[in-house]
Design a protein around this motif. Sequence first.
Motif, mmCIF file in Angstrom:
data_model
loop_
_atom_site.group_PDB
_atom_site.id
_atom_site.type_symbol
_atom_site.label_atom_id
_atom_site.label_comp_id
_atom_site.label_asym_id
_atom_site.label_seq_id
_atom_site.Cartn_x
_atom_site.Cartn_y
_atom_site.Cartn_z
ATOM 1 N N GLY A 95 0.821 -1.209 0.000
ATOM 2 C CA GLY A 95 0.000 0.000 0.000
ATOM 3 C C GLY A 95 0.849 1.250 0.000
ATOM 4 N N GLU A 96 0.175 2.388 0.019
ATOM 5 C CA GLU A 96 0.845 3.687 -0.014
ATOM 6 C C GLU A 96 1.557 4.011 1.304
ATOM 7 O OE1 GLU A 96 1.185 5.877 -2.631
ATOM 8 O OE2 GLU A 96 0.367 4.201 -3.793
ATOM 9 N N ASP A 97 0.994 3.515 2.424
ATOM 10 C CA ASP A 97 1.593 3.789 3.727
ATOM 11 C C ASP A 97 1.394 2.569 4.627
ATOM 12 O OD1 ASP A 97 -1.050 3.880 4.769
ATOM 13 O OD2 ASP A 97 -1.143 6.050 4.511
ATOM 14 N N TRP A 98 2.016 2.609 5.820
ATOM 15 C CA TRP A 98 1.956 1.453 6.706
ATOM 16 C C TRP A 98 0.529 1.155 7.165
ATOM 17 C CZ3 TRP A 98 3.672 -2.967 7.587
ATOM 18 C CH2 TRP A 98 3.336 -3.666 8.740
ATOM 19 N N GLY A 99 -0.275 2.176 7.399
ATOM 20 C CA GLY A 99 -1.656 1.957 7.827
ATOM 21 C C GLY A 99 -2.433 1.124 6.825
ATOM 22 N N GLU A 100 -2.279 1.430 5.559
ATOM 23 C CA GLU A 100 -2.954 0.672 4.506
ATOM 24 C C GLU A 100 -2.433 -0.764 4.449
ATOM 25 O OE1 GLU A 100 -3.550 0.781 -0.362
ATOM 26 O OE2 GLU A 100 -2.748 2.551 0.651
ATOM 27 N N VAL A 101 -1.129 -0.925 4.565
ATOM 28 C CA VAL A 101 -0.524 -2.255 4.539
ATOM 29 C C VAL A 101 -0.995 -3.065 5.749
ATOM 30 C CG1 VAL A 101 1.651 -3.541 4.659
ATOM 31 C CG2 VAL A 101 1.494 -1.473 3.245
ATOM 32 N N ALA A 102 -0.952 -2.468 6.932
ATOM 33 C CA ALA A 102 -1.332 -3.166 8.163
ATOM 34 C C ALA A 102 -2.793 -3.608 8.133
ATOM 35 C CB ALA A 102 -1.061 -2.283 9.372
ATOM 36 N N ARG A 103 -3.665 -2.801 7.544
ATOM 37 C CA ARG A 103 -5.074 -3.210 7.435
ATOM 38 C C ARG A 103 -5.206 -4.473 6.585
ATOM 39 N NH1 ARG A 103 -5.529 2.191 7.856
ATOM 40 N NH2 ARG A 103 -5.476 2.651 5.633
ATOM 41 N N LYS A 104 -4.391 -4.596 5.560
ATOM 42 C CA LYS A 104 -4.409 -5.808 4.731
ATOM 43 C C LYS A 104 -3.847 -6.992 5.517
ATOM 44 C CE LYS A 104 -4.223 -3.356 0.365
ATOM 45 N NZ LYS A 104 -3.450 -3.049 -0.849
ATOM 46 N N VAL A 105 -2.765 -6.767 6.251
ATOM 47 C CA VAL A 105 -2.163 -7.833 7.063
ATOM 48 C C VAL A 105 -3.154 -8.296 8.131
ATOM 49 C CG1 VAL A 105 -0.276 -8.445 8.620
ATOM 50 C CG2 VAL A 105 0.189 -7.009 6.622
ATOM 51 N N SER A 106 -4.001 -7.395 8.608
ATOM 52 C CA SER A 106 -4.932 -7.730 9.689
ATOM 53 C C SER A 106 -5.996 -8.741 9.271
ATOM 54 C CB SER A 106 -5.588 -6.472 10.268
ATOM 55 O OG SER A 106 -6.522 -5.928 9.373
ATOM 56 N N ARG A 107 -6.068 -9.075 8.002
ATOM 57 C CA ARG A 107 -6.939 -10.193 7.583
ATOM 58 C C ARG A 107 -6.347 -11.516 8.047
ATOM 59 N NH1 ARG A 107 -7.198 -7.729 1.732
ATOM 60 N NH2 ARG A 107 -5.203 -8.746 1.791
ATOM 61 N N LEU A 108 -5.041 -11.544 8.239
ATOM 62 C CA LEU A 108 -4.337 -12.740 8.716
ATOM 63 C C LEU A 108 -4.411 -12.862 10.233
ATOM 64 C CD1 LEU A 108 -2.295 -15.120 8.303
ATOM 65 C CD2 LEU A 108 -0.485 -13.397 8.511
ATOM 66 N N GLY A 109 -4.128 -11.778 10.927
ATOM 67 C CA GLY A 109 -4.096 -11.804 12.386
ATOM 68 C C GLY A 109 -4.648 -10.525 12.974
ATOM 69 N N LEU A 110 -5.073 -10.598 14.210
ATOM 70 C CA LEU A 110 -5.618 -9.434 14.904
ATOM 71 C C LEU A 110 -4.500 -8.430 15.151
ATOM 72 C CD1 LEU A 110 -7.976 -8.022 16.355
ATOM 73 C CD2 LEU A 110 -7.280 -9.243 18.418
ATOM 74 N N TRP A 111 -4.573 -7.295 14.500
ATOM 75 C CA TRP A 111 -3.568 -6.243 14.592
ATOM 76 C C TRP A 111 -3.674 -5.573 15.952
ATOM 77 C CZ3 TRP A 111 -4.177 -1.041 11.586
ATOM 78 C CH2 TRP A 111 -3.009 -0.276 11.684
ATOM 79 N N GLU A 112 -2.536 -5.355 16.601
ATOM 80 C CA GLU A 112 -2.551 -4.742 17.923
ATOM 81 C C GLU A 112 -3.205 -3.364 17.923
ATOM 82 O OE1 GLU A 112 1.321 -3.260 19.546
ATOM 83 O OE2 GLU A 112 2.139 -4.157 17.724
ATOM 84 N N PHE A 113 -3.273 -2.697 16.776
ATOM 85 C CA PHE A 113 -3.886 -1.361 16.684
ATOM 86 C C PHE A 113 -5.228 -1.399 15.952
ATOM 87 C CE2 PHE A 113 0.716 -0.422 17.025
ATOM 88 C CZ PHE A 113 0.673 0.224 18.252
ATOM 89 N N GLU A 114 -5.779 -2.584 15.753
ATOM 90 C CA GLU A 114 -7.061 -2.699 15.061
ATOM 91 C C GLU A 114 -8.134 -1.928 15.834
ATOM 92 O OE1 GLU A 114 -9.715 -6.382 13.448
ATOM 93 O OE2 GLU A 114 -7.533 -6.443 13.197
ATOM 94 N N GLY A 115 -8.849 -1.090 15.116
ATOM 95 C CA GLY A 115 -9.906 -0.303 15.726
ATOM 96 C C GLY A 115 -9.418 0.970 16.401
ATOM 97 N N TYR A 116 -8.109 1.199 16.426
ATOM 98 C CA TYR A 116 -7.541 2.384 17.065
ATOM 99 C C TYR A 116 -7.816 3.603 16.194
ATOM 100 C CZ TYR A 116 -4.084 5.687 18.834
ATOM 101 O OH TYR A 116 -3.450 6.803 19.330
#
Length: 118
Positions: A95-116
């Motif tokens: 993605g363009e930035d880490w936030g976009e990338v992390a949201r995609k990764v969060s389909r694999l695992g619960l992101w520690e900042f999910e919903g933040y």
Amino acid sequence: MNAELKRLHSPDIYDLENYKPESPANFSFLLQAMIGPVGEDGEESFDIEVCTPKWIEENCAQDVVIIGSHYLIVREYNYKKIIESIRIFLLGCSGEDWGEVARKVSRLGLWEFEGYES
């Protein structure tokens, strides 16, 4: 920007590389994938429940529904295959930035900042 697996950790298992489940066909444990931007310092935790089909079968009573988000279902414990599967999944997380990338990764695992929200 792309995602990279930096390391794996489990609060349930001391030595993931040499772990041997008591029942090879029936187990479950929390795996924390530490993932960050390729070639950069920093990592964030993505929680994944690693389990076998037999564990699901035995822990899912007839009147229970298990929602499969953030589960990695394996037939047997194989550390190298788990790492390889996560790395292959991450190839599709850019993605363009880490936030976009992390949201995609969060389909694999619960992101520690999910919903933040800042």
